[in-house]
Design an enzyme around this catalytic site. Sequence first.
Site, PDB file in Angstrom:
ATOM      1  N   GLU A 141       0.844  -1.197   0.000  1.00 15.67           N
ATOM      2  CA  GLU A 141       0.000   0.000   0.000  1.00 15.67           C
ATOM      3  C   GLU A 141       0.881   1.250   0.000  1.00 15.67           C
ATOM      4  O   GLU A 141       0.721   2.132  -0.842  1.00 15.67           O
ATOM      5  CB  GLU A 141      -0.891  -0.032   1.243  1.00 15.67           C
ATOM      6  N   HIS A 142       1.786   1.335   0.948  1.00 15.02           N
ATOM      7  CA  HIS A 142       2.735   2.451   1.053  1.00 15.02           C
ATOM      8  C   HIS A 142       4.145   1.911   0.868  1.00 15.02           C
ATOM      9  O   HIS A 142       4.522   0.931   1.511  1.00 15.02           O
ATOM     10  CB  HIS A 142       2.668   3.112   2.432  1.00 15.02           C
TER      11      HIS A 142
END
EC number: 1.1.1.23
Length: 426
Positions: free
Chosen positions: A323-324
């Site tokens: 996601e990040h």
Amino acid sequence: MVRLITYPSIDADNYLQKKTLDDANVSVQVAQVLETIRCRGVEAVFEYTKRFDGATVNEANFRVSEAEIDEAYSKVDPEVLAALRRARDNIRRYHEKQLRPSWIEPEADGTMLGQLIRPLERVGTYVPGGLASYPSSVLMNAVPAKVAGVPQVVMATPPGKDGSINPYTLVAAREAGVDEIYRMGGAQAVAAMAYGAGLKAVDKITGPGNIYVTLAKKQVYGTVDIDMLAGPSEILVIADETAPPAYVAADFLSQVEHDVRAAAVLVTPSEILARAVEGEIQRQMDYLPRREIMEQALKDNSAVIVVKDLDEACEVANRYAPEHLEVLTKEPFALLGKLTQAGAIFLGPYSPEPVGDYYAGPNHVLPTGGTARFYSPLNVDTFMKKTSVIAYSKARFEQAADDILALAKCEGLDAHANAVAVRIEK
């Protein structure tokens, strides 16, 4: 506390294998909620709100009034309100760059082909709530919808036991341009927005939530569109020996404070850095709240993966599809072209994940659980639909007729062929 894994290895392969989001028991419970609301309507929404949130909601207070939103402004810190407005403006500017016009291209023989790009009519956005405050989620969902031109943006957020909505959530909703706000959460909110229980049904539902919300969105997909299926939050940090251990540790902890199912991963060619980060994690946890949550998430879901070099680190990152993705290396931009699977990429020591979560402008609604391989962050296109336009001239039609007839006959669709044949002049 955090497992140490060498790459490549069987342990690494096992760790990088993503877990499925499905939970059979929860899926059954969610299906029951959806069916009950589909059949019984808004009264079932009120009953579930009482059961799950402990709040009494009825026809009179289901929709949040403008007066309640006005009152919320008196309860928020002016500095926070100013920060919200600056963040909103950053989000708006970033998403305005994503706008694309419709197009129709005329050709010499009079044929016209094109594409109409238009906003959805009505969108529902889910914002986690109760006593908690997530104004950033309001901005990240509603601002792009309004940039896209969506005329009706509806927000659902669960009330506290006293029926109240956090004032920061309400203020953020008005600042973002939300048109209607309803006191409801969980799977029942998803059902109400999808089926039109107590409000006009929406065309699409966006926004993060717990597993009940996520599986409800999954089950109503097809009745309405959804943005994505969001799982627990995750961060992967690629770092070399130049990275400050304190920065890496802080960024680890910023993710695992969310949830015991959250995950943080450090990928580094430096064993010295790996050991230093472990020490920093322990030191910083001593002064941070939510220690039990962070310790559980670090133990159960997180890892330090030691690789040979930064090329191998990129390989690991692409397999994980986080996601990040943070890059804390001497030359972070040198890796950008090699990183192909991530929701958002944060480059350099002054781009920690909260910069993107709250303020910079890119959206923080990001694909999780490896779905960055095929999902994109929430964006203006999330709220658009595209319609093809075809206007053939007589000359182009007659030129193409034999080809179309051949293809229709190849597929055995005689009526298709006939629709062309009746137009051919004899």
